[in-house]
Design an enzyme around this catalytic site. Structure first.
Site, PDB file in Angstrom:
ATOM      1  CE  LYS A   1      40.790 -30.237 -19.594  1.00 45.88           C
ATOM      2  NZ  LYS A   1      40.047 -28.781 -19.763  1.00 45.88           N
TER       3      LYS A   1
ATOM      4  CD  GLU B   1      34.506 -34.435 -24.697  1.00 45.83           C
ATOM      5  OE1 GLU B   1      34.917 -32.426 -25.702  1.00 45.83           O
ATOM      6  OE2 GLU B   1      34.925 -35.289 -25.146  1.00 45.83           O
TER       7      GLU B   1
ATOM      8  CG  HIS C   1      42.091 -36.178 -20.910  1.00 42.22           C
ATOM      9  ND1 HIS C   1      43.141 -36.151 -21.411  1.00 42.22           N
ATOM     10  CD2 HIS C   1      41.406 -36.204 -22.349  1.00 42.22           C
ATOM     11  CE1 HIS C   1      43.182 -35.632 -22.225  1.00 42.22           C
ATOM     12  NE2 HIS C   1      42.746 -35.958 -23.182  1.00 42.22           N
TER      13      HIS C   1
ATOM     14  NE  ARG D   1      53.303 -34.086 -45.891  1.00 45.74           N
ATOM     15  CZ  ARG D   1      52.155 -34.953 -44.636  1.00 45.74           C
ATOM     16  NH1 ARG D   1      51.110 -34.846 -44.918  1.00 45.74           N
ATOM     17  NH2 ARG D   1      52.926 -36.154 -44.185  1.00 45.74           N
TER      18      ARG D   1
ATOM     19  CG  ASP E   1      39.324 -38.950 -27.872  1.00 47.55           C
ATOM     20  OD1 ASP E   1      40.825 -38.117 -28.222  1.00 47.55           O
ATOM     21  OD2 ASP E   1      38.467 -38.296 -28.046  1.00 47.55           O
TER      22      ASP E   1
ATOM     23  CE  LYS F   1      44.293 -37.549 -25.716  1.00 49.54           C
ATOM     24  NZ  LYS F   1      42.948 -37.306 -26.433  1.00 49.54           N
TER      25      LYS F   1
ATOM     26  CG  HIS G   1      44.476 -30.911 -22.790  1.00 45.11           C
ATOM     27  ND1 HIS G   1      43.902 -32.049 -23.577  1.00 45.11           N
ATOM     28  CD2 HIS G   1      43.465 -29.953 -22.411  1.00 45.11           C
ATOM     29  CE1 HIS G   1      42.188 -31.988 -23.744  1.00 45.11           C
ATOM     30  NE2 HIS G   1      42.132 -30.940 -22.870  1.00 45.11           N
TER      31      HIS G   1
ATOM     32  CE  LYS H   1      34.734 -36.578 -28.506  1.00 41.05           C
ATOM     33  NZ  LYS H   1      35.163 -35.434 -27.997  1.00 41.05           N
TER      34      LYS H   1
HETATM   35  C1  BG6 Z   1      40.571 -33.855 -25.993  1.00 42.62           C
HETATM   36  C2  BG6 Z   1      40.062 -35.092 -26.602  1.00 42.62           C
HETATM   37  O1  BG6 Z   1      42.660 -34.272 -25.627  1.00 42.62           O
HETATM   38  O2  BG6 Z   1      40.092 -33.690 -25.276  1.00 42.62           O
HETATM   39  C3  BG6 Z   1      38.514 -34.426 -27.513  1.00 42.62           C
HETATM   40  O3  BG6 Z   1      40.645 -35.960 -27.890  1.00 42.62           O
HETATM   41  C4  BG6 Z   1      37.931 -33.855 -25.835  1.00 42.62           C
HETATM   42  O4  BG6 Z   1      38.102 -35.938 -28.558  1.00 42.62           O
HETATM   43  C5  BG6 Z   1      38.682 -32.890 -25.277  1.00 42.62           C
HETATM   44  O5  BG6 Z   1      36.904 -32.949 -27.053  1.00 42.62           O
HETATM   45  C6  BG6 Z   1      37.757 -31.968 -24.646  1.00 42.62           C
HETATM   46  O6  BG6 Z   1      39.516 -31.593 -23.695  1.00 42.62           O
HETATM   47  P1  BG6 Z   1      38.796 -30.126 -23.081  1.00 42.62           P
HETATM   48  O7  BG6 Z   1      40.055 -29.603 -22.488  1.00 42.62           O
HETATM   49  O8  BG6 Z   1      37.375 -29.420 -24.053  1.00 42.62           O
HETATM   50  O9  BG6 Z   1      37.767 -30.910 -21.790  1.00 42.62           O
END
Ligand code: BG6
Length: 517
Positions: free
Chosen positions: A216, A250, A274, A72, A269, A182, A212, A364
């Site tokens: 990995k 996490e 994942h 923006r 999330d 995502k 993502h 988390k």
């Molecule tokens: C993301 C989530 O997709 O993955 C985050 O939105 C999360 O909340 C993250 O912290 C964790 O990714 P990684 O690669 O650190 O395990």
């Protein structure tokens, strides 16, 4: 007798030499213009810019690979480059070197304006023409790193200004690809609507839905471990496996993303994408080849054979939690029911997995940052070791695939404790990537961006898998959103105790979240 000289353990590089390596040569990416919508956002700074920088430093890109940031706030390209430099310095896995940075900064352009403003796209068109003259041959990738609510508007404008066109991608075709971040939708209905909307503008072969985790190294190694070794596959089924745990823990909280997280929660999330993807790779059948569609066909088939949960299953086999202090975070409602922790059990109705429970958990502010898959094997018939089993010493074997951190694989099994009696103890055999291969592990986004530029969609989600994953968690979302009931847990713990009770009812227990080395 003279003392024998101690044998030196082989160094990592020697291990590499002894074992030998084989590689499948992959094609280099075409020169490309990468257009990042949401270029001043968190993802672009933390992940995308550092990933492209590292790809450049490693010489993985074909010149010219150019970046056009879109956001923006209007500003000159040089200011945009200055803005992302500290981010790259902070998040890049390789140190920022002045000469490399200057080269990288020279590939950066920028367009500022509202996503609904036609002038923005006219300006973008001019810059894409400039990129083409510099040698990108018209190849372009649009990375939609914006809230999903902006996708429709951006695609409509890109089409209107003839920056995208619907065309099956393949060899010899000018690349025109869209990367979508995502969460892909927020439930089954919105994901379907989003897919419908995107497919009005581009062909499925042009859509790269990113998860993502699939980028990995350790996640990709799941298939190599399973199908590159003949010792695991014969055991990889209901006759030998008792249950499987998949954990994504996490230690961090929501990191200031209160508004986003309130709309999302841990199920959308992490679990919908994942963890279900990791579960699919652990459980799918052997693909006919490593081609994108063969792998994605098998994953899709597997997701279809996961049993749909009933409302009773949600009540008995799913637990939600929220860390204490979440409700005080900025952007979070004081009576929020959003789960920051969830555990759930899935069953697979297939010949291979019938009767084997799969326990998934994510959260988390837990005791440790740890993502791993634990394959628990069945106990031995207790003819010889009744006492040890009763005393809890004789533990069934566990194969652990450690996705992060301390990436590696370990096998826990029983061995005789040296001595005159037959005493047994549990031992662990450990392989870490750091010791076995003397090379750094690339970030997931590096691999995924490179693959998109190469036109390889293997590590991206296909429409059918995304739909099915939503379908699977839909009952959980429905029940949890209709009825309050989060269990609170303290920061730095194992999560809510209700989750242990849930496992306990089935006769199992979670592996403790403790530091792994
Ligand atoms: C993301 C989530 O997709 O993955 C985050 O939105 C999360 O909340 C993250 O912290 C964790 O990714 P990684 O690669 O650190 O395990």
């Amino acid at each position: 007798m003279a003392e024998q000289p101690k044998r030196k353990p082989p160094s990592s590089s020697v291990v590499g030499e002894i074992l030998g390596t084989a590689s499948t040569k992959r094609k280099r990416p075409e020169p490309t213009a990468i257009v990042i919508f949401g270029a001043t956002g968190d993802l672009a700074g933390r992940k995308l810019a550092p990933a492209i920088y590292n790809l450049q430093v490693d010489g993985a890109l074909t010149e010219p690979t150019l970046i056009i940031g879109v956001s923006r706030t209007p500003m000159p390209a040089a200011d945009f480059a200055d803005k992302i430099k500290p981010k790259v310095a902070e998040f890049s896995r390789q140190k920022v070197d002045p000469a490399q940075w200057d080269k990288f900064a020279s590939t950066i352009d920028y367009v500022g304006g509202e996503f609904g403003d036609d002038a923005l796209y006219e300006q973008l068109k001019i810059q894409l023409e400039v990129a083409k003259k510099k040698g990108t041959k018209g190849n372009r990738v649009f990375y939609l790193s914006t809230p999903p609510s902006a996708f429709a508007l951006i695609l409509e404008k890109l089409e209107k200004h003839k920056l995208i066109e619907k065309q099956v991608q393949g060899p010899g075709v000018t690349a025109c690809r869209i990367i979508v971040e995502k969460p892909f939708g927020r439930d089954l209905a919105s994901a379907r609507a989003l897919n419908e909307m995107i497919s009005k503008y581009v062909d499925e072969s042009q859509i790269y839905r990113i998860d993502h985790y699939l980028g990995k190294e350790t996640v990709q190694n799941i298939l190599v471990l399973r199908f590159g070794n003949s010792i695991f596959e014969p055991l990889w089924n209901r006759n030998h496996v008792s249950h499987v745990e998949i954990t994504a823990a996490e230690s961090i909280g929501i990191e200031g993303r209160g508004n986003f997280y309130e709309q999302t929660g841990v199920v959308r999330d992490i679990i919908q994408n994942h963890l279900l993807q990791v579960m699919a790779l652990v459980t799918m059948e052997v693909p006919a080849s490593f081609s994108a569609d063969d792998i994605r066909d098998e994953k899709s088939q597997l997701l279809r054979s996961i049993r749909n949960m009933s409302l009773n299953d949600v009540a008995n086999s799913c637990v939600r939690g929220q860390y204490r202090g979440y409700r005080e975070e900025q952007g979070v409602a004081p009576d929020s029911q959003t789960p920051t922790y969830a555990a759930m059990r899935f069953m697979i109705d297939s010949w291979r997995w019938q009767g084997v429970p799969f326990f998934l958990r994510a959260g988390k502010k837990l005791a440790e940052r740890l993502t791993e898959v634990n394959i628990h094997f069945k106990a031995v018939p207790l003819v010889l070791f009744k006492e040890e089993a009763a005393g809890g010493v004789l533990q069934p074997a566990v194969l652990s695939l450690r996705i992060q951190p301390h990436e590696g694989i370990s096998l826990r099994f029983v061995a005789k404790v040296p001595g005159e009696n037959i005493n047994v103890g549990n031992v662990v055999m450990n392989m870490t990537y750091a010791d076995a291969f003397n090379r750094p592990i690339a970030e997931a986004y590096e691999r995924l961006l490179l693959d998109c530029m190469r036109g390889d969609a293997t590590l991206f989600n296909r429409r059918d898998s995304v739909d099915r994953a939503w379908e699977l968690i839909q009952p959980v979302l429905q029940v949890w959103e209709a009825t309050p009931g989060v269990h609170f847990y303290e920061d730095g713990t194992q999560g809510p105790s209700a989750t242990d009770e849930m496992m306990g009812r089935e006769g199992y227990s979670w592996r403790d979240l403790v530091p792994q080395h």
